[in-house]
Design an enzyme around this catalytic site. Structure first.
Site, PDB file in Angstrom:
ATOM      1  N   GLU A  97     -11.778 -11.434   4.676  1.00  0.00           N
ATOM      2  CA  GLU A  97     -10.478 -12.088   4.483  1.00  0.00           C
ATOM      3  C   GLU A  97     -10.488 -13.523   5.002  1.00  0.00           C
ATOM      4  OE1 GLU A  97      -7.783  -8.004   5.033  1.00  0.00           O
ATOM      5  OE2 GLU A  97      -8.005  -9.434   6.673  1.00  0.00           O
ATOM      6  N   HIS A  99      -6.644   0.834   7.142  1.00  0.00           N
ATOM      7  CA  HIS A  99      -7.382  -0.252   7.788  1.00  0.00           C
ATOM      8  C   HIS A  99      -7.627   0.210   9.215  1.00  0.00           C
ATOM      9  CE1 HIS A  99      -8.891  -4.072   8.892  1.00  0.00           C
ATOM     10  NE2 HIS A  99      -7.787  -4.618   9.362  1.00  0.00           N
ATOM     11  N   GLN A 122       0.816  -1.211   0.000  1.00  0.00           N
ATOM     12  CA  GLN A 122       0.000   0.000   0.000  1.00  0.00           C
ATOM     13  C   GLN A 122       0.848   1.258   0.000  1.00  0.00           C
ATOM     14  OE1 GLN A 122      -3.162   0.612  -0.446  1.00  0.00           O
ATOM     15  NE2 GLN A 122      -3.904  -1.502  -0.450  1.00  0.00           N
ATOM     16  N   GLU A 181       0.510  -5.206  12.950  1.00  0.00           N
ATOM     17  CA  GLU A 181       1.077  -5.697  14.204  1.00  0.00           C
ATOM     18  C   GLU A 181       2.173  -4.813  14.774  1.00  0.00           C
ATOM     19  OE1 GLU A 181       3.154  -8.070  10.856  1.00  0.00           O
ATOM     20  OE2 GLU A 181       1.153  -7.248  11.283  1.00  0.00           O
TER      21      GLU A 181
END
Length: 341
Positions: free
Chosen positions: A197, A110, A30, A86
């Site tokens: 997902e 996100h 991205q 994460e």
């Protein structure tokens, strides 16, 4: 159900984003796709990266100015965080939060860390999201041919009063206004994205493909034929579904295939599958999945790495690599070049 409203370039102040300095943190999929598109749209962009790292080298190859994350945050009006979920919270606490100022825009693609409160922004900072509904490499490849990837926008905090306009303008600059932009919330984007997902587009599809492949091979059929039937043709049919829904796919296939689809499909994806999907959704809504994922990433990724190895060693991957290496279809104009993007 609320009425659908799609924003296009004609509805957006495309020049607004050009009045802001943008710091993109990260140059993965991205980060690459969005920052290169922003640059080509005439925006003022810097990359916040680790000096001398692989991403830093790649970004400089594209002509970007790069700097330490702390310096990029200080210099910017908009800070777009595009590093893995994460590590976002740790990087935010140590390298972003101490250098933020009132009125800046903290942006995500996100909602994971905001929704699960791993990142809590100061009240005087705007928090927004622009989430392309496709990988960053596709965000770039679609932009280069004059199209775009549809995107979602969301506003979580808006002390400046113009966060939605900023989000729309940013989305337009990465090409989304050519395709369509839909407004949502951080909660809705996070939970539906994780569910999609896991249950359908990644987990569900890959498990379905592997199961179908294994059933055919175990029954004595050629693994090459199995590959074509359950994996290769998937892309061709999904293209039809993407453009015209399930109806267009069924219009294009044979009567035999359509009848088999509607009478046998529900036997494979039936009530047990729905029950499993509902359990997945509960784990997403409660935060159980987020906790499990972050714990795995913070304790050495043993399970994650074992699963990666198991999947890489699966026969379908070996057969697919052999077929694709000698098959003309799909070998031209590849979207991903791992050495450059």
């Amino acid at each position: 159900m609320s009425k659908l409203h799609i924003y296009l370039d004609k509805d957006i102040n495309k020049d607004l984003i050009k009045t802001k300095k943008i710091a993109v943190i990260g140059f993965g999929s991205q980060g690459y796709g969005q920052s290169v598109n922003l640059k080509d749209s005439g925006c003022d962009v810097v990359l916040g990266l680790r000096s001398g790292g692989k991403s830093d080298i790649k970004a400089k190859d594209y002509g970007f100015k790069t700097m330490a994350i702390e310096d990029a945050v200080k210099s910017a009006d908009i800070v777009q965080i595009l590093i893995p979920d994460e590590i976002q919270a740790e990087v935010y606490e140590k390298q972003i939060k101490p250098y933020m100022r009132k009125g800046q825009y903290l942006m995500f693609s996100h909602g994971f860390n905001i929704h699960y409160k791993r990142i809590v922004a100061p009240e005087d900072v705007n928090v927004i999201m622009v989430a392309p509904k496709g990988p960053g490499h596709t965000v770039r490849s679609e932009y280069t041919i004059g199209r775009g990837v549809p995107s979602l926008i969301a506003v979580y905090q808006d002390p400046s009063g113009d966060s939605k306009d900023i989000a729309l303008s940013y989305a337009s600059a990465i090409g989304a206004g050519r395709a369509g932009i839909l407004e949502t919330t951080f909660k809705e984007e996070t939970e539906t994205d994780l569910f999609g997902e896991q249950a359908v587009i990644c987990g569900g599809v890959s498990a379905l493909i592997k199961a179908g492949f294994e059933v055919l091979v175990d029954a004595g059929y050629s693994p090459y034929m199995a590959y074509f039937e359950v994996l290769h043709e998937m892309k061709l049919l999904v293209d039809l579904i993407n453009q015209g829904g399930l109806a267009d796919m069924r219009y294009s296939i044979s009567n035999t295939a359509e009848y088999g689809d509607m009478t046998r499909g529900p036997k494979v994806i039936g009530e047990e599958s729905r029950k499993a999907m509902k359990e997945l959704l509960k784990d997403i809504q409660s935060g159980a999945f987020a906790n499990e994922f972050l714990n795995e990433m913070q304790t050495g990724c043993k399970k994650f790495n074992e699963l990666r190895k198991q999947n890489a060693d699966h026969l379908i991957e070996k057969v697919g690599a052999e077929i694709r290496s000698s098959f003309v279809w799909g070998n031209d104009n590849k979207i991903i070049d791992r050495n450059r993007n």
